[in-house]
Design a protein around this motif. Structure first.
Motif, short mmCIF file in Angstrom:
data_model
loop_
_atom_site.label_atom_id
_atom_site.label_comp_id
_atom_site.label_asym_id
_atom_site.label_seq_id
_atom_site.Cartn_x
_atom_site.Cartn_y
_atom_site.Cartn_z
N PHE A 124 10.88 4.89 1.69
CA PHE A 124 10.89 3.58 1.03
C PHE A 124 9.66 2.74 1.39
CE2 PHE A 124 15.79 3.67 0.64
CZ PHE A 124 15.69 4.54 -0.43
N PRO A 125 9.23 2.71 2.63
CA PRO A 125 7.99 1.97 2.90
C PRO A 125 6.79 2.49 2.12
CG PRO A 125 9.14 2.38 4.93
CD PRO A 125 9.86 3.16 3.87
N LEU A 134 14.72 7.97 4.79
CA LEU A 134 14.39 7.17 3.61
C LEU A 134 13.89 5.79 4.01
CD1 LEU A 134 17.35 8.01 1.20
CD2 LEU A 134 14.96 8.62 0.89
N PHE A 135 14.64 5.12 4.89
CA PHE A 135 14.29 3.74 5.26
C PHE A 135 13.02 3.70 6.09
CE2 PHE A 135 17.60 0.45 4.41
CZ PHE A 135 18.27 1.18 3.47
N GLN A 136 12.80 4.76 6.87
CA GLN A 136 11.67 4.72 7.78
C GLN A 136 10.38 5.18 7.13
OE1 GLN A 136 12.37 3.38 10.65
NE2 GLN A 136 10.26 3.44 11.39
N LEU A 151 5.74 -1.06 -6.21
CA LEU A 151 6.42 -2.08 -7.02
C LEU A 151 5.63 -3.38 -6.97
CD1 LEU A 151 10.08 -1.29 -6.05
CD2 LEU A 151 9.03 -1.03 -8.27
N PRO A 152 5.90 -4.28 -7.90
CA PRO A 152 5.02 -5.45 -8.04
C PRO A 152 5.22 -6.55 -7.02
CG PRO A 152 6.72 -5.50 -9.70
CD PRO A 152 6.86 -4.18 -9.00
N PHE A 153 6.16 -6.42 -6.09
CA PHE A 153 6.45 -7.57 -5.22
C PHE A 153 5.36 -7.83 -4.20
CE2 PHE A 153 10.63 -5.25 -5.70
CZ PHE A 153 10.89 -5.81 -6.92
N ASN A 154 4.42 -6.91 -4.08
CA ASN A 154 3.44 -7.03 -3.00
C ASN A 154 2.17 -7.73 -3.41
OD1 ASN A 154 4.15 -5.56 -0.35
ND2 ASN A 154 5.03 -4.32 -1.97
N ASP A 155 2.01 -7.98 -4.69
CA ASP A 155 0.73 -8.52 -5.13
C ASP A 155 0.76 -10.04 -5.06
OD1 ASP A 155 0.11 -5.94 -5.63
OD2 ASP A 155 0.80 -6.02 -7.70
N VAL A 156 0.40 -10.56 -3.91
CA VAL A 156 0.45 -12.01 -3.73
C VAL A 156 -0.92 -12.60 -3.52
CG1 VAL A 156 2.76 -11.94 -2.81
CG2 VAL A 156 0.85 -11.75 -1.27
N VAL A 168 19.30 9.04 5.40
CA VAL A 168 19.14 7.60 5.18
C VAL A 168 18.06 7.05 6.10
CG1 VAL A 168 20.29 5.38 5.44
CG2 VAL A 168 21.47 7.26 4.31
N ALA A 203 7.14 3.89 -0.93
CA ALA A 203 7.35 3.63 -2.35
C ALA A 203 7.28 2.15 -2.69
CB ALA A 203 8.72 4.18 -2.77
N GLU A 204 7.56 1.30 -1.71
CA GLU A 204 7.72 -0.11 -2.03
C GLU A 204 6.43 -0.78 -2.50
OE1 GLU A 204 7.30 -2.94 0.44
OE2 GLU A 204 8.26 -4.41 -0.86
N PRO A 205 5.26 -0.47 -1.93
CA PRO A 205 4.03 -1.10 -2.45
C PRO A 205 3.72 -0.73 -3.88
CG PRO A 205 3.67 -0.19 -0.28
CD PRO A 205 5.00 0.32 -0.72
#
Lengths: 279, 64
Positions: B36-37, B31-33, B43-48, B28, B39-41
């Motif tokens: 996931f960091p 994964l968190f360290q 996803l679309p939440f980063n395009d601001v 775990v 994989a997260e970019p």
């Protein structure tokens, strides 16, 4: 025996993948926020330490963190600018105190340094240089503004588009922020309405911007919204503008949401918080 | 898979349970360290931003 083994392995695989997905959702929805809130608090603390001690502020921002300001009571949205830009009213009163409005007069605190504004924008990429307050988002809403708009920068606060003007300068000071995840800083951006205050401080001066537009939805490659005089904002002449950008829809990336504001008033940090924050 | 791991852990049941717990926590953490960091970019939440990280330096600033 062979079949049992296959079924068991498949089941274990499904369980594992399910657990992974749940963990990832926890990470995105919760853990990024925890990390971002920590990082933003840290950045603000670092800024305030620097402002309290460093040579950045000619007059140390003594009353800066103190909530009860010595500022005059300003009605919501009352210190309007001079320009006949949407919703600006001339209401006298403390307008005499909030000297510099818009393009004509340079900010009083920057009077000595106004001609060469270049040093002010020379922030190290990724370094925080200002704190933003938006009363509409809540009284406790305060986020650091960092130089640059990279992924790593936006994890620690709002990001200033490096190519755009500096804080309070002529031109367009543009800032991007996450709408969701990483602390949700711009979650309530669609709630901004003309007349709302967006207050920023760089340790020496308070800059009060007033929102002029309803949130404007555009496409991700519409860089014209960052122009010194953004065409779709309704502004026609050069001035000191602020642009906020975030994603739209809330969890998507098909569009961007833009809010424009103009510099309404400045105030030396030594004089305490501006009226827009005391309401 | 999990049965195979369990059979290959040393010690009695308690020791195995402890090691399993530690293994799970380590996974775990990783994964968190790290995972996931990464994989997260994706996803679309980063395009601001509206320029998606165009190189800095083009003239958008208007000097007086």
């Amino acid at each position: 025996m062979g079949l049992r083994r296959v079924v068991r392995t498949l089941s274990e695989l499904c369980l594992t993948i399910g657990t992974l997905i749940v963990l990832f959702v926890v990470y995105v929805l919760y853990w990024t926020g925890v990390r971002a809130d920590d990082a933003m608090r840290e950045e603000i603390g670092r800024l305030q330490d620097r402002w309290a001690s460093g040579p950045v502020a000619p007059v140390p921002a003594a009353g800066e963190p103190a909530p009860p300001p010595a500022s005059p009571p300003a009605g919501p949205g009352s210190p309007g600018g001079d320009r006949a830009q949407g919703g600006d009213r001339a209401q006298g009163g403390d307008r005499a105190r909030s000297e510099a409005r818009d393009q004509d007069a340079p900010p009083p605190a920057a009077a000595g340094e106004a001609p060469p504004p270049a040093p002010r924008t020379a922030h190290r990429p990724g370094a925080s240089f200002a704190v933003m307050y938006v009363p509409r988002f809540g009284t406790g809403w305060a986020k650091p503004v960092l130089q640059g708009t990279g992924t790593d920068v936006l994890k620690r606060g709002l990001g200033h588009y490096e190519r755009t003007a500096g804080l309070g300068e002529r031109g367009n000071f543009a800032v991007a922020g996450h709408r969701r995840t990483h602390g949700d800083p711009f979650k309530d951006l669609p709630a901004l309405r003309p007349g709302d205050a967006v207050v920023l401080t760089d340790g020496t001066t308070w800059f009060t911007y007033r929102v002029d537009t309803h949130p404007y939805r555009t496409l991700p490659d519409d860089t014209a919204v960052l122009d010194p005089v953004p065409a779709r904002s309704g502004y026609r002449e050069p001035g000191r503008y602020l642009t906020l950008t975030t994603c739209d829809p809330e969890w998507g990336h098909s569009h961007r949401l833009i809010v424009w504001a103009h510099l309404d008033a400045t105030r030396p940090a030594a004089q305490g918080r501006p009226g827009a924050l005391s309401g | 898979m999990y049965g195979w791991i369990w059979r290959h852990l040393p010690g009695n049941a308690w020791v195995r349970a402890l090691i399993s717990l530690l293994l799970a926590l380590a996974i775990v953490y990783a994964l968190f360290q790290y995972v996931f960091p990464w994989a997260e970019p994706l996803l679309p939440f980063n395009d601001v931003t509206v320029d998606n990280g165009l190189p800095a330096g083009s003239a958008m600033t208007e000097w007086r």
